[in-house]
Each structure stands twice: as C-alpha cells, then as structure tokens.
Design an enzyme around this catalytic site. Structure first.
Site, PDB file in Angstrom:
ATOM      1  N   GLY A  70      24.591  10.421 -29.752  1.00 50.63           N
ATOM      2  CA  GLY A  70      24.152  11.848 -28.885  1.00 50.63           C
ATOM      3  C   GLY A  70      23.840  10.861 -27.886  1.00 50.63           C
ATOM      4  N   ALA A  71      24.898   9.281 -27.599  1.00 48.28           N
ATOM      5  CA  ALA A  71      25.069   9.135 -26.545  1.00 48.28           C
ATOM      6  C   ALA A  71      26.841   8.899 -26.051  1.00 48.28           C
ATOM      7  CB  ALA A  71      25.191   7.247 -26.698  1.00 48.28           C
TER       8      ALA A  71
ATOM      9  N   GLY B 168       1.229  -1.169  -0.042  1.00 47.50           N
ATOM     10  CA  GLY B 168       0.215  -0.030   0.055  1.00 47.50           C
ATOM     11  C   GLY B 168       0.650   1.050   0.086  1.00 47.50           C
ATOM     12  N   GLY B 169       0.364   2.433   0.462  1.00 47.78           N
ATOM     13  CA  GLY B 169       0.664   3.512   0.594  1.00 47.78           C
ATOM     14  C   GLY B 169       2.790   3.756   0.947  1.00 47.78           C
TER      15      GLY B 169
HETATM   16  C1  HXC Z   1      -2.957  -3.624  12.658  1.00 44.29           C
HETATM   17  C2  HXC Z   1      -1.884  -5.869  12.035  1.00 44.29           C
HETATM   18  C3  HXC Z   1      -2.581  -5.467  10.502  1.00 44.29           C
HETATM   19  C4  HXC Z   1      -2.312  -3.822  10.838  1.00 44.29           C
HETATM   20  C5  HXC Z   1      -1.171  -7.586  10.792  1.00 44.29           C
HETATM   21  N1  HXC Z   1      -0.789  -6.954  12.065  1.00 44.29           N
HETATM   22  N2  HXC Z   1      -1.910  -5.835   9.802  1.00 44.29           N
HETATM   23  N3  HXC Z   1      -2.500  -5.498  12.580  1.00 44.29           N
HETATM   24  N4  HXC Z   1      -3.189  -3.642  11.788  1.00 44.29           N
HETATM   25  N5  HXC Z   1      -1.784  -3.184   9.340  1.00 44.29           N
HETATM   26  C6  HXC Z   1      -1.500  -7.976  13.051  1.00 44.29           C
HETATM   27  C7  HXC Z   1      -2.601  -9.297  12.819  1.00 44.29           C
HETATM   28  O1  HXC Z   1      -3.819  -9.240  13.221  1.00 44.29           O
HETATM   29  C8  HXC Z   1      -1.608 -10.270  13.693  1.00 44.29           C
HETATM   30  O2  HXC Z   1      -1.406  -9.896  14.910  1.00 44.29           O
HETATM   31  C9  HXC Z   1      -0.184 -10.079  13.660  1.00 44.29           C
HETATM   32  O3  HXC Z   1       0.141  -8.711  12.883  1.00 44.29           O
HETATM   33  C10 HXC Z   1       0.592 -10.465  12.492  1.00 44.29           C
HETATM   34  O4  HXC Z   1      -0.516 -11.233  11.121  1.00 44.29           O
HETATM   35  P1  HXC Z   1      -0.681 -12.645  10.276  1.00 44.29           P
HETATM   36  O5  HXC Z   1      -1.905 -11.789   9.395  1.00 44.29           O
HETATM   37  O6  HXC Z   1      -1.213 -13.616  11.373  1.00 44.29           O
HETATM   38  O7  HXC Z   1       0.791 -12.689   9.860  1.00 44.29           O
HETATM   39  P2  HXC Z   1       0.931 -12.569   8.328  1.00 44.29           P
HETATM   40  O8  HXC Z   1       0.076 -14.277   8.239  1.00 44.29           O
HETATM   41  O9  HXC Z   1       2.166 -12.902   7.971  1.00 44.29           O
HETATM   42  O10 HXC Z   1       0.044 -12.323   7.439  1.00 44.29           O
HETATM   43  C11 HXC Z   1       1.010 -10.630   6.871  1.00 44.29           C
HETATM   44  C12 HXC Z   1       0.125 -10.053   6.314  1.00 44.29           C
HETATM   45  C13 HXC Z   1      -1.849  -9.593   6.573  1.00 44.29           C
HETATM   46  C14 HXC Z   1       0.193 -10.359   4.817  1.00 44.29           C
HETATM   47  C15 HXC Z   1       0.705  -8.017   6.437  1.00 44.29           C
HETATM   48  O11 HXC Z   1      -1.451  -9.694   8.264  1.00 44.29           O
HETATM   49  C16 HXC Z   1      -2.888  -8.290   6.378  1.00 44.29           C
HETATM   50  O12 HXC Z   1      -2.900  -8.346   5.397  1.00 44.29           O
HETATM   51  N6  HXC Z   1      -2.232  -7.366   7.102  1.00 44.29           N
HETATM   52  C17 HXC Z   1      -3.298  -5.726   6.737  1.00 44.29           C
HETATM   53  C18 HXC Z   1      -2.573  -6.042   5.854  1.00 44.29           C
HETATM   54  C19 HXC Z   1      -3.286  -4.582   5.314  1.00 44.29           C
HETATM   55  O13 HXC Z   1      -4.390  -4.116   4.782  1.00 44.29           O
HETATM   56  N7  HXC Z   1      -2.549  -2.912   6.402  1.00 44.29           N
HETATM   57  C20 HXC Z   1      -3.846  -1.437   5.606  1.00 44.29           C
HETATM   58  C21 HXC Z   1      -2.382  -1.934   4.224  1.00 44.29           C
HETATM   59  S1  HXC Z   1      -3.458   0.034   3.672  1.00 44.29           S
HETATM   60  P3  HXC Z   1      -1.900 -11.874  16.264  1.00 44.29           P
HETATM   61  O14 HXC Z   1      -2.692 -10.682  17.258  1.00 44.29           O
HETATM   62  O15 HXC Z   1      -2.717 -12.614  15.725  1.00 44.29           O
HETATM   63  O16 HXC Z   1      -0.803 -11.439  16.361  1.00 44.29           O
HETATM   64  C22 HXC Z   1      -1.550   1.009   4.181  1.00 44.29           C
HETATM   65  C23 HXC Z   1      -1.783   2.367   4.316  1.00 44.29           C
HETATM   66  C24 HXC Z   1      -1.021   2.994   4.176  1.00 44.29           C
HETATM   67  O17 HXC Z   1      -0.686   0.609   5.051  1.00 44.29           O
HETATM   68  C25 HXC Z   1      -1.558   4.642   3.705  1.00 44.29           C
HETATM   69  C26 HXC Z   1       0.313   5.719   3.384  1.00 44.29           C
HETATM   70  C27 HXC Z   1       0.180   6.505   3.067  1.00 44.29           C
END
Ligand code: HXC
Length: 510
Positions: free
Chosen positions: A404-405, A169-170
């Site tokens: 040119g290169a 993402g971002g």
């Molecule tokens: C809070 C999160 C989290 C998040 C993971 N966790 N991502 N908690 N916010 N964004 C937590 C899970 O709940 C879990 O907690 C632990 O971290 C490990 O995650 P798992 O899913 O068990 O691990 P894994 O299977 O390895 O998968 C990793 C992952 C997945 C692919 C990153 O967790 C995931 O898809 N997370 C969400 C990603 C996402 O959508 N993020 C927001 C994106 S938007 P526990 O307690 O079970 O250990 C964004 C915008 C930024 O980031 C903009 C900037 C401008």
C-alpha cells in the site's frame, strides 16, 4: 502645529520604549530581543511601515486607565524580506507581558485583513502572557477574532509563527492554525495547560521546558517545525525560509536565478543505493545532490525522521520534497511520518509548489501501537493529500516500493505526472522472502525450496520492469542523470492544469 508635532514625537518615543528601560533590560537579560529589535532583524533595512503605533487599550478596571502604553503590547505593520512584501506582528513582552487585549487583537486582525487583500504572507512573532487578565472576556473575543482570520487565511496566504517567549492556554491555537511554527530553544514554550495545572490534575511533575519547550515540540509532539538556538538565528533562518514561498495562492512557485546547470550529471549517485537491499543509505544525500547548489531547507528534521520533508530549488523553481529515509525504521511509513508529510503535501498544493517524491518504502510499520494509534486513518491522511494534490508531481522510486505504501507515495495511480524508477527499484506487494512464506507456506522448513522460490519471486518482481510494462513507471533512469531528468520533467509540467470537482471542501480523514 508645532505643539502637535511635539506631542507626536513624544508619543513615538513612548511607543518605542514599550514597557520602559527596566523591562527592556529584563528582556535582554533573558537572552531575548525586544519586539522592535526582532522586526529590525527580520525585515530589509528601512522597509518597515508601522501601523497603529498609538492604539491604546480601553480597560478601566484595576487602575488600568492610568496605565496606557501607545501600541498596547504589539508592534504591527508591513515590510519586505529580500524585497518581498510581508505583513507582521511582533508582541512586546515589556508591555503587560505582551498580553492580548481587545485593542491588541484588533491591531493583529487589521494586518491580517490587509495581507489577505493584497495577497502576502503574515508572520507572527509571539511573546505573550496570554489573555489580558485585567480585561476578561473582551480579550477572549479578540483571540477568537484572530482564530477566525487564521482559518480564512489558510491556503490563501502563507502564515508563519515564531514562538519567542510564552504562548499558553487558548493562545496556542492561533499559531497551531498557521502553516509553520518555529521556536527558540530555552526561551519559548507552548502548552494548553502549564506545569502547575498538570501537577494538580494528573499529579505529574514536569518543567515548562519538558512540557512545551522547543525541543519537546520539535522531537516529540511535532507541533513545531524547527527549533533555533536564539532569536537571531530564528529570524535569520526565517528570512531564508521565506525565500522559498510564494506570496499567496494566486502566485506560481517562485523562480530565482541559479548558476547550477539543470543538466548537471552526478556520477556518485550510481553507488548511493547499496547492493544489499537490507542495507540503509542516507536519502538526504540524494535530496542535496538533486537540489540547486545543494541547498535544502529541511522542515521538522527531528520529528518522524523516517520521512524527510522540505524545500529545494530545481532549475531555480521552488520544489517541495517528500522522501522516505531508509536510515530510520527502514523508511517505513507510520502515524507520525504520515501526518508530517500529509500536512506538508497539502501546504505545497495550496501554494502551487510542485512536489518531488523520492520513494524507498518497505511498507507501513506493523504493531499494536500503530494500529491502536489509528494508522489506518493517519496513513490515509498522506494518501488523501497526494491524491487530492493538483500541482505538478514527479516521483522517483530509488529502491523499494512495496504494498500500500507504493500506492500512497505519489504513485501513477494518484495522478503522479511523471513517475521514474532507478534500475535498483523493486515494485511489489512485499519483499520476496515474506511473499514466498505466504504463498508457499507448505514449503516452509524446506530451506532449499524456499530459497529457490525466493529467487524466482525476486527475479520477477525485484526490478522496475513489471511496473514499466504496465505503464506505472514512465521510464527507468540512470542515477547519474536524475537531476537532468527531474528538472526537465518539472519544466515540462510548468503549465499543468488540473482541477478537482467542485465541492464545498473535501472530508480529509482528520
Ligand atoms: C496582564 C500580564 C499577563 C497577563 C503577564 N503580565 N501576563 N498582564 N495579563 N496575562 C504582566 C505581569 O503582570 C508583569 O507586569 C509583566 O507582564 C511580566 O510578567 P512576569 O510575571 O513578571 O514575567 P515572567 O516571570 O517572565 O512570567 C511570564 C508569565 C507570567 C509566565 C507569562 O507572567 C504568567 O504566568 N502570566 C499569566 C499567564 C496567564 O495565566 N495568562 C492567561 C492565560 S488564559 P509588570 O508590570 O510587573 O512588568 C489565556 C486564555 C486565552 O490566555 C484564551 C484564548 C481562547
């Protein structure tokens, strides 16, 4: 008092345990080190000074008030690498998946601000699930605060990102604005939208690894600079890499002691360039033979390999090398190579690293793909970067420098300080055959005449003398003496002073 000390110790233990042993084991099971293990490996022993170990988030929704881990998913502070100070952050995936809360972002901003004040590099070890989902917009604001600092720090202190887990993402835009991105194979990925969104929107089926893994970004997109096998290799290579960089734009290029004599003669270079001008040879051999102790840290070795970039030392000083590679696409410049080298030249210029340009270039790559892809503007990036650079610039034409290169590759006309050529150099508008087929078009079909005209054109231009006569080449040097001559040139340019006219900033063709 002793109660406070007991509490302090408890908090330290809790912080060091991050998300707990179960999650640490899960991290290890994925072949990944923890945030703290990574720091231990990267920094000199006992040099880490941690900050903000007790910072906690202030999120009250979704039961988060009961889930607080001291440090809040990122370890921050400073330490040394081979004695040189750096500030760094290391995201802890065992704590809320390393996700970024406002508090987590504030910790990163704090070390970035401090690194700017003292003038030292910032290293980010990224391993994060992105924005802290329970927090919402405050987390997005935290990202933007980091982005703003990335931009302000650009060109002031080196910024290096190592992607050691998810980065999606971002969140990808902070590393994107740093100077170098290293990735770990199989355990890291970077993409703006993941495979599920891609499937929904474009109906493409693609795995995480294919979409944004280390191999993808170091061979196809060019987003990352190098892919390493595992965390340990990545961190040890990063230690070596940091040895080439000055701490900030206030420092001159680094000097280290070398036992390699600057006047080392290299007779094998006499036969590097084949007598047949259409035969390729490996330009990396020249780079390695010129470098102190043959030590070359190549950057983006697997992306646009028709141009080579990286760091060497000559006489102990860090030098940025840009070199055409005749082994790939005959060394032609194309979109990818121009972007790759252009960004590198700008990095070196920001940080006072002299540039050595090794030229064997038959021109720009022709074709619709190149024109439609904007080779005009993309090629101009490299031209602009060389022209704008004020660091010492030494150029050597080993063989072809056409069209040119020739101008683009740090020619005399772009303020090259010392421009050498080997005796085999051909500096011309184009190759003899192509030139004759244009200017003597009416002779086409008469093989004898064409052959004679081609020989005439070659005799006139397939040598370094016309350019030398005009002062575009400062000297024609023997291949065996190249290290001595280039080392001496850089030595004499050490106190070079050159400033571009005042402006808010230039408008490089992005
Ligand atoms: C809070 C999160 C989290 C998040 C993971 N966790 N991502 N908690 N916010 N964004 C937590 C899970 O709940 C879990 O907690 C632990 O971290 C490990 O995650 P798992 O899913 O068990 O691990 P894994 O299977 O390895 O998968 C990793 C992952 C997945 C692919 C990153 O967790 C995931 O898809 N997370 C969400 C990603 C996402 O959508 N993020 C927001 C994106 S938007 P526990 O307690 O079970 O250990 C964004 C915008 C930024 O980031 C903009 C900037 C401008």
């Amino acid at each position: 008092m002793s109660e406070i000390i007991r509490q302090l110790e408890e908090k330290r233990v809790a912080a060091r345990l991050g998300g707990g042993q179960r999650r640490i084991d899960a991290q290890h099971a994925k072949g990944k080190l923890t945030a703290r293990e990574r720091i231990d490996l990267l920094l000199d022993e006992d040099s880490f000074e941690e900050w903000d170990m007790f910072v906690e988030h202030d999120i009250h929704d979704f039961g988060m008030e009961d889930q607080k881990v001291p440090g809040d998913g990122v370890v921050t502070g400073s330490g040394t690498i081979n004695g040189k100070l750096v500030f760094l952050f290391s995201q802890d995936f065992t704590v809320f998946g390393g996700s970024l809360s406002a508090a987590h972002a504030r910790k990163i901003c704090k070390i970035m601000d401090q690194a700017m004040k003292v003038g030292v590099p910032v290293i980010g070890l990224n391993d994060s699930g992105g924005a802290r989902i329970q927090e919402g917009v405050a987390s997005l604001a935290g990202y933007a605060d980091v982005f703003q600092r990335n931009v302000m720090a650009s060109g002031v202190v080196p910024q290096i990102s190592v992607i050691m887990g998810p980065c999606a993402g971002g969140a990808v835009y902070s590393p994107a604005m740093t100077d170098f991105i290293f990735m770990v194979k199989d355990s890291s990925y970077m993409f703006v939208t993941g495979p599920d969104v891609v499937k929904t929107v474009t109906h493409e089926t693609v795995t995480q690894e294919e979409l944004g893994g280390a191999v993808t970004h170091t061979t196809r997109s060019g987003v990352a600079d190098e892919a390493f096998e595992n965390d340990v290799e990545a961190l040890l290579k990063l230690r070596r890499f940091m040895g080439y960089l000055p701490s900030s734009n206030r420092e001159k290029a680094l000097m280290v002691e070398t036992l390699d004599p600057v006047d080392r003669v290299e007779p094998s270079l006499e036969t590097l360039v084949p007598s047949n001008p259409t035969k390729p040879y490996d330009m990396k051999e020249l780079v390695v033979k010129l470098a102190d102790e043959g030590d070359f840290f190549e950057i983006q070795p697997d992306y646009a390999p028709n141009i080579i970039i990286g760091f060497i030392r000559m006489g102990g000083a860090t030098i940025g090398v840009v070199a055409n590679q005749p082994m790939v696409l005959a060394g032609c410049l194309d979109i990818d190579s121009a972007r790759k080298a252009g960004r590198f030249v700008r990095f070196c210029d920001c940080f006072n690293i002299p540039l050595l340009t090794l030229v064997d270039v038959p021109g720009f790559l022709p074709g619709t793909a190149q024109e439609y892809g904007g080779i005009i503007k993309q090629g101009a990036k490299l031209l602009f970067a060389f022209a704008e650079a004020t660091v010492p610039k030494v150029t050597l034409i080993t063989r072809k420098a056409y069209g040119g290169a020739y101008d683009v590759m740090s020619s005399k006309h772009l303020r090259g300080d010392v421009n050498y050529a080997w005796p085999a150099a051909e500096i011309a508008v184009m190759g003899a055959k192509g030139a004759v087929e244009i200017i003597f078009r009416s002779d086409i079909g008469d093989d004898e005449k064409i052959e004679q005209r081609t020989a005439e054109y070659s005799e006139k231009f397939a040598n370094p003398f016309v350019a030398s006569r005009l002062g575009f080449i400062d000297d024609v040097i023997l291949p065996r003496n190249t290290r001595r001559r280039i080392c001496r040139a850089f030595e004499r340019l050490r106190n070079k002073q050159l400033e571009n006219p005042w402006k808010k900033h230039a408008n490089i063709p992005l």
